[in-house]
Enzyme design. Sequence first.
Site, short mmCIF file in Angstrom:
data_model
loop_
_atom_site.label_atom_id
_atom_site.label_comp_id
_atom_site.label_asym_id
_atom_site.label_seq_id
_atom_site.Cartn_x
_atom_site.Cartn_y
_atom_site.Cartn_z
N LYS A 180 0.93 -1.15 -0.06
CA LYS A 180 0.11 0.01 0.15
C LYS A 180 0.98 1.32 0.16
O LYS A 180 1.14 1.80 1.11
CB LYS A 180 -1.01 0.07 1.48
CG LYS A 180 -2.08 0.92 1.01
CD LYS A 180 -2.93 0.32 -0.15
CE LYS A 180 -4.28 1.22 -0.16
NZ LYS A 180 -5.22 0.55 -1.46
N SER A 379 -8.79 -1.02 -4.77
CA SER A 379 -8.90 -0.31 -3.43
C SER A 379 -10.33 -0.21 -3.06
O SER A 379 -11.07 -0.97 -3.03
CB SER A 379 -8.11 0.96 -3.10
OG SER A 379 -7.54 0.92 -1.87
#
Length: 588
Positions: A180, A379
Amino acid sequence: MLRLPFIALANLSLLVRTAVGAPFRMMSSGDRPTYVRFRLTGDPPYRERRRPRLPFGASRPEPADVTSVERFRESLELLAKDARVKGVLLEVESLHVPAAKRDALVAVLRRFQGQGKRVVGWAVSVDNEAYSLLCAADEVLLAPMGRVELVGYAAEPLALGEGLSRVGIRAHFVRRGPYKTAPELFTDTVVSDIQARTVETFLDERYADLVEVVAQGRRKTPEEVRALIDRGPFSARRALDAGLVDALVSEADLPERLGLVKDGGDAEETELEPMGTYLSTVPFPPVRWKPVKRAPRLAVVPVSGMIVPGKGGGGRMATTDTVVKALRAAGRDKRSKAVVLYINSPGGTPLASEQMLEAVQRVARKKPVIAYMDRVCASAGYMVAVGAKEIWSSPHAMVGSIGVFAGKFELSGLMEKLGVHRTTLARGENAAIFSSSRGFSPHEKETLEAEVEEMYQAFLDIVAKGRGRTKEEIHQLAEGRVYSGVRGKAAGLVDQIAGFEDACRHALTLAKSPTEGFEIMTYGGPKQRVNLVKLLMGASQSRAFALCPTALGLSLRDGTEAFEDTKHLGLTDLVGQVFPDDQWPFGG
């Protein structure tokens, strides 16, 4: 049954108009063009848009413009049946379509060629994507002053940490998972190895696709194509010498090149006519009769742009108010037997995505819902998608990036440089947790880390339930990892690799509804403009984010234009980039 008289009246009107115009079209039939001109520009939608009758101030398309993949297919199917038509001239100008839409256009051309017709492509200047489409033509022509920007793909991910520190800004972020990497854009001084490898994976896939398409279209070996790409860009003369185009022809000389200039005729007075002119020479052109029985209807709900809470007007954000209302309307529409959720989003806030997810799940209990993506579904965008019965993707869409991060920007150094003094007074251990005057205290950071971990675990639960997998299995695929559609299918995050129309027909099949001649009803309006820096600095209520760093930080270049899957996705204030214009892949 009340509609039958109105249908009869409408069809009678169409019949009268057709009959009255027939003699005039018969008189013009001798001038029927043997080549019809089409112009591909911008990003035409998959389905025809409904346009206002009086679009004051709106620009009308050029007569030859392809207004949708659907209308282009219908036109070529009609031309293929006419023995007098030899082929089409396909002019390509400033074309910006995702690979999935390019493949849909190529499929239309292949069917036309399969019926014995020719496709001649012409352009002034083309980049990688436009040239790969031109390679489907039987003959590729280029203007003498033209260029072929065949150079492959490059990427320029950013690391702004040092630059921000120089002006007195520090970024404080907490993330879940090493992949991430979105916070690294603001915190790191150099691009991390993980981010670089992720970007290179997408570069490899797009580059391989470009080589394969050009090799097939120009009848060259992959090795020859790779060598040509390394020699690019090409002037018109160099492109001709390299075999990338078949001839250099000015626009004025195109009729003569296609054999349309009669002996003794003037090439300057001979024009290549668009589809509208062709129809004016057909005595009885196809008529769009109003059907007595209504066509099957499919609802399409777009989730396009950054996913954020609140209401929205025009622009480039997918707001909960707009999307949830659109989903509710699609669910109430009794004529729409199924729903396609078209997602083009790099992510957003968990709060907003969970609200949208709940709305998707409510609709899915009433009728089949298929999620489809041909650009980015990452996401928070992917969180919304897992509420659908199935997830369909194009081969090169960005998928996944399951993860969460949260944080803030500290402006104390900047304020000191500007001579601005601020005193923070608080009651409560975490009352000033998101103050921009200082970083996080140990207690605040611990609290934030616990919140991010809780959100990440909830994200895993949502995906595991939606995909029928265990939480641990999803965790092995998560922590921010980004996949292409093909790799996402292999990992079990995607159910099928296909085009938009295929996804629509499958949704209707699941609803046990006819799939021939179906119409689309689009629910949901345009999205709001979004400023990423403003969003990250506190515009969102939750201050926690689920964004795809690859989609946000990438700037893939093919010489002059950004790679369309991530074009202009980035920082509005810091690097002068803005979110891309809304590209509606369907009508409605």
